[in-house]
Design a protein around this motif. Structure first.
Motif, PDB file in Angstrom:
ATOM      1  N   VAL A 273       0.913  -1.043  -0.046  1.00  0.00           N
ATOM      2  CA  VAL A 273       0.038   0.363  -0.011  1.00  0.00           C
ATOM      3  C   VAL A 273       0.677   1.193  -0.024  1.00  0.00           C
ATOM      4  N   SER A 274       2.046   1.478   1.052  1.00  0.00           N
ATOM      5  CA  SER A 274       2.643   2.068   1.096  1.00  0.00           C
ATOM      6  C   SER A 274       3.590   2.654  -0.842  1.00  0.00           C
ATOM      7  N   TRP A 275       3.991   1.409  -1.643  1.00  0.00           N
ATOM      8  CA  TRP A 275       4.789   1.225  -2.547  1.00  0.00           C
ATOM      9  C   TRP A 275       3.263   2.200  -3.322  1.00  0.00           C
ATOM     10  N   GLN A 276       2.747   1.961  -3.113  1.00  0.00           N
ATOM     11  CA  GLN A 276       1.076   2.072  -4.031  1.00  0.00           C
ATOM     12  C   GLN A 276       1.482   3.831  -4.430  1.00  0.00           C
ATOM     13  N   VAL A 277       1.637   4.528  -3.178  1.00  0.00           N
ATOM     14  CA  VAL A 277       1.978   6.255  -3.492  1.00  0.00           C
ATOM     15  C   VAL A 277       2.478   6.398  -4.344  1.00  0.00           C
ATOM     16  N   GLN A 278       3.582   5.918  -5.649  1.00  0.00           N
ATOM     17  CA  GLN A 278       4.844   6.216  -6.317  1.00  0.00           C
ATOM     18  C   GLN A 278       3.373   6.266  -7.769  1.00  0.00           C
TER      19      GLN A 278
ATOM     20  N   VAL B  37      -4.417   8.789   2.046  1.00  0.00           N
ATOM     21  CA  VAL B  37      -4.594   7.851   1.977  1.00  0.00           C
ATOM     22  C   VAL B  37      -4.339   6.120   2.021  1.00  0.00           C
ATOM     23  N   ALA B  38      -3.154   6.138   0.709  1.00  0.00           N
ATOM     24  CA  ALA B  38      -2.009   5.074   0.982  1.00  0.00           C
ATOM     25  C   ALA B  38      -1.254   5.043   1.796  1.00  0.00           C
ATOM     26  N   ALA B  39      -0.712   6.725   1.845  1.00  0.00           N
ATOM     27  CA  ALA B  39       0.258   6.582   2.415  1.00  0.00           C
ATOM     28  C   ALA B  39       0.173   6.269   4.232  1.00  0.00           C
TER      29      ALA B  39
ATOM     30  N   LEU C 108       5.411   8.371   3.379  1.00  0.00           N
ATOM     31  CA  LEU C 108       5.039   9.891   3.861  1.00  0.00           C
ATOM     32  C   LEU C 108       5.277  10.574   3.869  1.00  0.00           C
ATOM     33  N   TYR C 109       6.095  11.190   4.090  1.00  0.00           N
ATOM     34  CA  TYR C 109       6.893  12.346   3.814  1.00  0.00           C
ATOM     35  C   TYR C 109       6.910  12.779   2.536  1.00  0.00           C
ATOM     36  N   ALA C 110       7.576  11.519   1.044  1.00  0.00           N
ATOM     37  CA  ALA C 110       7.080  11.986   0.503  1.00  0.00           C
ATOM     38  C   ALA C 110       5.777  12.295  -0.249  1.00  0.00           C
ATOM     39  N   THR C 111       4.497  12.018   0.054  1.00  0.00           N
ATOM     40  CA  THR C 111       3.258  12.646   0.131  1.00  0.00           C
ATOM     41  C   THR C 111       2.959  14.001   0.314  1.00  0.00           C
ATOM     42  N   TYR C 112       3.776  14.249   1.146  1.00  0.00           N
ATOM     43  CA  TYR C 112       3.670  15.629   2.092  1.00  0.00           C
ATOM     44  C   TYR C 112       4.717  16.481   1.065  1.00  0.00           C
ATOM     45  N   THR C 113       5.714  16.418   0.925  1.00  0.00           N
ATOM     46  CA  THR C 113       6.226  17.598   0.369  1.00  0.00           C
ATOM     47  C   THR C 113       6.244  17.881  -0.830  1.00  0.00           C
ATOM     48  N   SER C 114       6.876  18.775  -1.626  1.00  0.00           N
ATOM     49  CA  SER C 114       6.302  19.413  -2.979  1.00  0.00           C
ATOM     50  C   SER C 114       7.401  18.866  -3.989  1.00  0.00           C
ATOM     51  N   ASP C 115       7.103  18.759  -5.201  1.00  0.00           N
ATOM     52  CA  ASP C 115       8.017  18.850  -6.281  1.00  0.00           C
ATOM     53  C   ASP C 115       8.325  19.548  -6.563  1.00  0.00           C
ATOM     54  N   GLY C 116      10.048  19.640  -6.407  1.00  0.00           N
ATOM     55  CA  GLY C 116      11.522  20.342  -6.637  1.00  0.00           C
ATOM     56  C   GLY C 116      10.636  21.665  -7.985  1.00  0.00           C
TER      57      GLY C 116
END
Length: 116
Positions: free
Chosen positions: A11-16, A41-43, A99-107
């Protein structure tokens, strides 16, 4: 609990894939689109499954050790609980990173491509 550990990682990997699908949809529509809630939700779901699996396995391992009064690795159930607990604990940093990657913006932001 081994299943919960594996499902937490999946489920965490589905974030990508959710994020990549969102970027592809933005490029196809040539406009910015709202961020998908499924990624949050996935994260969070992956992290919750991973942490709960590790905690339950640690508690089960402790219970087996107290009940039988022997080393944890001397019983099959204790060995399984201990092994899954440690594997589950090793997956938690990956789930935290997702989870961190979900909340950080794409540079660089999403490149919308040729939208002329």
């Amino acid at each position: 609990m081994p299943v919960a550990t594996v499902v937490g990682v999946v489920v965490s990997w589905q974030v990508q894939s959710i994020d990549q699908d969102w970027v592809d949809r933005q490029q196809a529509a040539c406009r910015r689109m709202p961020f998908p809630k499924a990624e949050h939700v996935a994260a969070w779901g992956g992290l919750a499954l991973g942490v709960s699996a590790a905690v339950v396995c640690f508690l089960l391992a402790r219970r087996v050790r107290r009940k039988h009064g022997i080393r944890l690795m001397d019983t099959k159930l204790g060995f399984l609980a201990g092994t899954v607990a440690w594997i589950g604990a090793l997956t938690i940093p990956m789930e935290l990173f997702m989870l961190y990657a979900t909340y950080t913006s794409d540079g660089s932001g999403s490149v919308l491509g040729d939208c002329w």
